[in-house]
Design a protein around this motif. Structure first.
Motif, mmCIF file in Angstrom:
data_model
loop_
_atom_site.group_PDB
_atom_site.id
_atom_site.type_symbol
_atom_site.label_atom_id
_atom_site.label_comp_id
_atom_site.label_asym_id
_atom_site.label_seq_id
_atom_site.Cartn_x
_atom_site.Cartn_y
_atom_site.Cartn_z
ATOM 1 N N UNK A 179 49.103 20.567 -18.393
ATOM 2 C CA UNK A 179 50.394 21.177 -18.063
ATOM 3 C C UNK A 179 50.839 22.126 -19.176
ATOM 4 N N UNK A 180 51.299 23.332 -18.781
ATOM 5 C CA UNK A 180 51.742 24.337 -19.745
ATOM 6 C C UNK A 180 53.263 24.474 -19.766
ATOM 7 N N UNK A 181 53.890 24.597 -18.608
ATOM 8 C CA UNK A 181 55.350 24.687 -18.545
ATOM 9 C C UNK A 181 55.799 24.373 -17.121
ATOM 10 N N UNK A 182 57.097 24.207 -16.971
ATOM 11 C CA UNK A 182 57.702 23.957 -15.674
ATOM 12 C C UNK A 182 58.753 25.025 -15.398
ATOM 13 N N UNK A 183 58.955 25.287 -14.116
ATOM 14 C CA UNK A 183 59.884 26.358 -13.750
ATOM 15 C C UNK A 183 60.630 26.012 -12.471
ATOM 16 N N UNK A 184 61.815 26.577 -12.362
ATOM 17 C CA UNK A 184 62.623 26.509 -11.150
ATOM 18 C C UNK A 184 63.056 27.925 -10.801
ATOM 19 N N UNK A 185 63.006 28.242 -9.501
ATOM 20 C CA UNK A 185 63.395 29.570 -9.079
ATOM 21 C C UNK A 185 62.524 30.070 -7.951
ATOM 22 N N UNK A 186 62.614 31.352 -7.629
ATOM 23 C CA UNK A 186 61.837 31.903 -6.521
ATOM 24 C C UNK A 186 60.339 31.885 -6.816
ATOM 25 N N UNK A 187 59.555 31.944 -5.769
ATOM 26 C CA UNK A 187 58.104 31.900 -5.902
ATOM 27 C C UNK A 187 57.582 33.298 -6.209
ATOM 28 N N UNK A 188 57.583 33.640 -7.468
ATOM 29 C CA UNK A 188 57.123 34.947 -7.934
ATOM 30 C C UNK A 188 56.144 34.732 -9.079
ATOM 31 N N UNK A 189 55.223 35.683 -9.302
ATOM 32 C CA UNK A 189 54.286 35.535 -10.420
ATOM 33 C C UNK A 189 55.020 35.479 -11.763
ATOM 34 N N UNK A 190 54.524 34.661 -12.652
ATOM 35 C CA UNK A 190 55.073 34.555 -14.003
ATOM 36 C C UNK A 190 54.196 35.375 -14.937
ATOM 37 N N UNK A 191 54.814 36.278 -15.671
ATOM 38 C CA UNK A 191 54.084 37.170 -16.565
ATOM 39 C C UNK A 191 54.132 36.620 -17.989
ATOM 40 N N UNK A 192 52.989 36.652 -18.648
ATOM 41 C CA UNK A 192 52.929 36.214 -20.042
ATOM 42 C C UNK A 192 52.874 37.417 -20.974
ATOM 43 N N UNK A 193 51.966 38.355 -20.722
ATOM 44 C CA UNK A 193 51.859 39.547 -21.554
ATOM 45 C C UNK A 193 51.209 40.646 -20.726
ATOM 46 N N UNK A 194 51.635 41.869 -20.984
ATOM 47 C CA UNK A 194 51.070 43.051 -20.333
ATOM 48 C C UNK A 194 50.321 43.866 -21.380
ATOM 49 N N UNK A 195 49.058 44.187 -21.076
ATOM 50 C CA UNK A 195 48.195 44.913 -22.004
ATOM 51 C C UNK A 195 47.977 46.325 -21.470
ATOM 52 N N UNK A 196 48.338 47.315 -22.276
ATOM 53 C CA UNK A 196 48.250 48.697 -21.807
ATOM 54 C C UNK A 196 47.305 49.561 -22.641
ATOM 55 N N UNK A 197 46.852 49.111 -23.797
ATOM 56 C CA UNK A 197 45.988 49.925 -24.651
ATOM 57 C C UNK A 197 44.569 49.369 -24.608
ATOM 58 N N UNK A 198 43.623 50.251 -24.265
ATOM 59 C CA UNK A 198 42.215 49.842 -24.180
ATOM 60 C C UNK A 198 41.408 50.642 -25.195
ATOM 61 N N UNK A 199 40.642 49.948 -26.017
ATOM 62 C CA UNK A 199 39.882 50.598 -27.085
ATOM 63 C C UNK A 199 38.417 50.827 -26.744
ATOM 64 N N UNK A 200 37.975 50.337 -25.602
ATOM 65 C CA UNK A 200 36.556 50.371 -25.277
ATOM 66 C C UNK A 200 35.861 49.068 -25.630
ATOM 67 N N UNK A 203 38.136 46.079 -26.263
ATOM 68 C CA UNK A 203 39.041 45.038 -25.776
ATOM 69 C C UNK A 203 40.388 45.672 -25.443
ATOM 70 N N UNK A 204 41.219 44.877 -24.796
ATOM 71 C CA UNK A 204 42.596 45.272 -24.525
ATOM 72 C C UNK A 204 43.480 44.792 -25.667
#
Length: 686
Positions: A252-273, A275-276
């Motif tokens: 178990x990592x965490x618990x949540x209450x609310x609408x059924x939507x994806x939970x985002x942890x981190x967004x990666x936008x820079x790619x070096x060839x 890794x992100x």
């Protein structure tokens, strides 16, 4: 009957109701309305601000023991001491003055509305307590005018308008309520009202209207006056951890209450060839800098409550583009919306996140374009020719960016399988093995969500689609109203940016993610049947080391206008005039309440404004005789009030003073008459 009427008029101050209960009830109603209006700048602060609006009444019992000034000082000292202890948790080693002053920039760099944490509530509570104390004490004096409560209510209303950029009272209903309350106070409690020229209240009302409505409507943002703190955080890329989470399975990592939507942890936008990479610079959630790509035209709000039970690291789970977090120490990357906590997560940490989800319709995406200048999201350093040609073949018959995005989702998923034990990595070499590897080769045709999402993002960038990779968790069924998010729920998905509609998620693992509908994708794939077959990887003796991605002709996104600080100094002269008018009005009201002596001081103020101030050695009758019968009669009243006190109707003395003032003003030069209402010299005359 006449004598009884005269005594009644003298007893109530000539039409003024001096009932303490009535006055204090009026002040309480005025402060409650203004304080609840200000409370909208915080999330869940209504009870605290309602109590703070009544805190000024604590000065009433103190006023019986000490002067009003000392009573007000005592209340504010207690309030500021409490504010220091409430806010010192963020900076326990700093002195009290610094801690209290630091709460203001903290508030101006917090999310909007600000979370109701102690250090963020302190500025608003202290402001309300100060206004409440001044208003209550001002009406407690016998015969006092009601100008201070009105000024205090206006201050709270303007503060709410600036902190919420005018959204707290969109339709002006609260402003109308305050005006009605002020009118009732002046008509019932002080029927004579302020004795000022009509131009003075008109100027004051115009200035308040300007500040409360015009400035927020024209983009004035007080947060731009504060430089938000920016923090560099060395955070790790969580993509390789997807395999470890998959191996942990039911942990178990965490618990949540609310609408059924994806939970985002981190967004990666820079790619070096190889890794992100995630952003390394983060600031408070309330920074006013817009993201590098504008938000979409359709969206919905979502709010979830989360409680950490096993997740570790600095990344803070959230939903959509975060707008508010109940943690005051959470920081955000404004471009991607990734949340971090510099001190790291801890078991039992509970918080609420409100975010905005972009929800374009399938029909919106069908003909949508992509920006031509989003180089940050299309960069592919030293792209191998094999990947570039593979992406070109996969989308050769696609007409629009949306068709290319759907075709690539199908191509990446075709004949490839998820495998939690596959080699990790998202370098060019690992992706070539994932896409083109021979049967039996380790990692060929198999991978975790890291390889599926990375392969899609790289191929999409190769044909000019702006992409990024999101690491997060898909929602799971509820248990007793609470969702338990386990390690096996961790995944990654790519997102593509479309002009006017924002970031749209795709799912190269299963094709059933929270992006466009399956029906829309099937329609595109049926139209592009020839592109859904597996493209042939290019085989060359020597692969060119660098290939530029194919440019997609799309709509250029207009660059957001450069942030410009509103020239607030333009209104400084107007605000100074309003302050002078307010001070002169307050002085005139005090003089009027002082009977004949106050009336004579009004005459002396007029003589000073006209440049005819008499020599201090001259007597009152001597000066009064110079201004005709009105001056002589007023001088007699002043002598009687000063040396042989006897009841003198206040209206008579003030009427005579006004006649003398009119005569004095008529003899003044034209430029003195122009500055008559705002000349500050009478304020300094004893």
């Amino acid at each position: 009957m006449k004598r009884w009427t005269e005594r009644r008029g003298a007893g109530n101050g000539g039409g003024r109701v001096n009932s303490p209960l009535l006055k204090h009830g009026w002040v309480a109603a005025l402060l409650l309305v203004a304080s609840l209006q200000l409370a909208q700048a915080w999330d869940g602060a209504t009870p605290y601000f309602g109590l703070a609006a009544l805190a000024g009444f604590a000065a009433l019992p103190l006023r019986k023991l000490v002067p009003s000034g000392l009573a007000a000082l005592a209340v504010m000292v207690v309030a500021m001491t409490g504010g220091f202890f409430a806010a010192r948790g963020a900076s326990p080693d700093r002195d009290p003055t610094w801690v209290l002053l630091d709460t203001v920039p903290r508030l101006l760099t917090a999310a909007r509305p600000a979370p109701a944490t102690p250090e963020l509530l302190v500025p608003g509570l202290l402001l309300i307590i100060g206004v409440s104390t001044g208003a209550v004490l001002s009406v407690s004096k016998r015969g006092t005018a009601l100008f201070v409560p009105a000024l205090g209510a206006a201050t709270l209303y303007v503060s709410a308008a600036l902190l919420t950029t005018g959204r707290a009272d969109k339709y002006g209903l609260v402003a109308l309520t305050l005006v009605v309350l002020l009118a009732l106070g002046w008509l019932i409690i002080d029927r004579r009202g302020p004795v000022v020229p009509p131009a003075v209240p008109a100027t004051a009302l115009a200035a308040l209207t300007l500040v409360a409505f015009v400035l927020p409507a024209n983009g004035f943002e007080p947060r731009k006056l504060v430089t938000p703190p920016v923090t560099d955080i060395a955070v790790s890329n969580p993509l390789p951890q997807l395999a470890a989470w998959a191996a942990q399975g039911e942990a178990e990592l965490f618990r949540m209450r609310g609408p059924e939507v994806p939970v985002r942890l981190v967004t990666l936008s820079r790619y070096t060839g190889a890794s992100w990479e995630a952003a390394s610079t983060y600031g408070p959630l309330g920074v006013v800098d817009p993201p590098d790509l504008p938000a979409g035209g359709k969206s919905q709000d979502a709010s979830v409550d989360l409680r950490i039970t096993g997740l570790q690291g600095e990344w803070l789970p959230g939903v959509g583009k975060p707008r508010a977090v109940s943690l005051s120490n959470a920081m955000v990357d404004p471009d991607t919306g990734s949340l971090v906590v510099a001190d790291g997560l801890r078991t039992g940490l509970s918080y609420t996140v409100r975010g905005v989800l972009e929800t374009p319709a399938d029909s919106d995406l069908a003909e949508a374009r992509v920006p031509a200048d989003a180089t940050k999201y299309t960069a592919l350093p030293r792209l191998p020719f094999t990947l570039a040609d593979y992406a070109r073949q996969a989308t050769q018959n696609a007409r629009t960016p949306y068709e290319k995005a759907v075709a690539l989702e199908q191509v990446v998923r075709l004949n490839r399988r998820p495998d939690a034990e596959a080699p990790v990595g998202s370098s060019y070499a690992r992706l070539e093995t994932f896409l083109f590897g021979a049967p039996g080769e380790s990692g060929a045709g198999a991978g975790t969500a890291e390889q599926f999402a990375s392969a899609y993002a790289v191929l999409a960038r190769a044909v000019g689609l702006p992409t990024r990779v999101v690491v997060g968790f898909q929602p799971v069924p509820e248990e007793n109203g609470e969702r338990i998010v386990r390690a096996a729920d961790a995944t990654a998905w790519p997102e593509v940016y479309f002009s006017g509609w924002g970031w749209v998620a795709f799912d190269p693992v299963s094709g059933n993610g929270s992006g466009p509908s399956a029906a829309s994708k099937r329609e595109v794939l049926n139209r592009l049947a020839s592109t859904t077959a597996k493209p042939t990887p290019t085989s060359l003796p020597s692969v060119p080391p660098l290939v530029q991605p194919t440019a997609v002709q799309g709509d250029e996104v207009a660059a957001p206008p450069a942030d410009s600080v509103f020239p607030f100094w333009v209104f400084t002269p107007l605000l100074v005039l309003v302050a002078l008018c307010a001070a002169r009005t307050s002085r005139r009201l005090r003089l009027r309440a002082a009977g004949p002596v106050g009336a004579w001081n009004e005459v002396l103020d007029a003589l000073q404004l006209a440049g005819m101030r008499p020599n201090p050695s001259r007597t009152v009758p001597d000066v009064g005789r110079e201004w005709g019968e009105a001056g002589a009669r007023l001088a007699v009243m002043v002598d009687q009030a000063a040396f042989a006190p006897r009841p003198v109707p206040a209206q008579d003395s003030w009427r005579l003073a006004r006649q003398v003032e009119k005569a004095v003003r008529g003899k003044a030069s034209w430029w003195r008459r122009v500055l008559w209402a705002v000349d500050p010299r009478p304020l300094f005359r004893r």
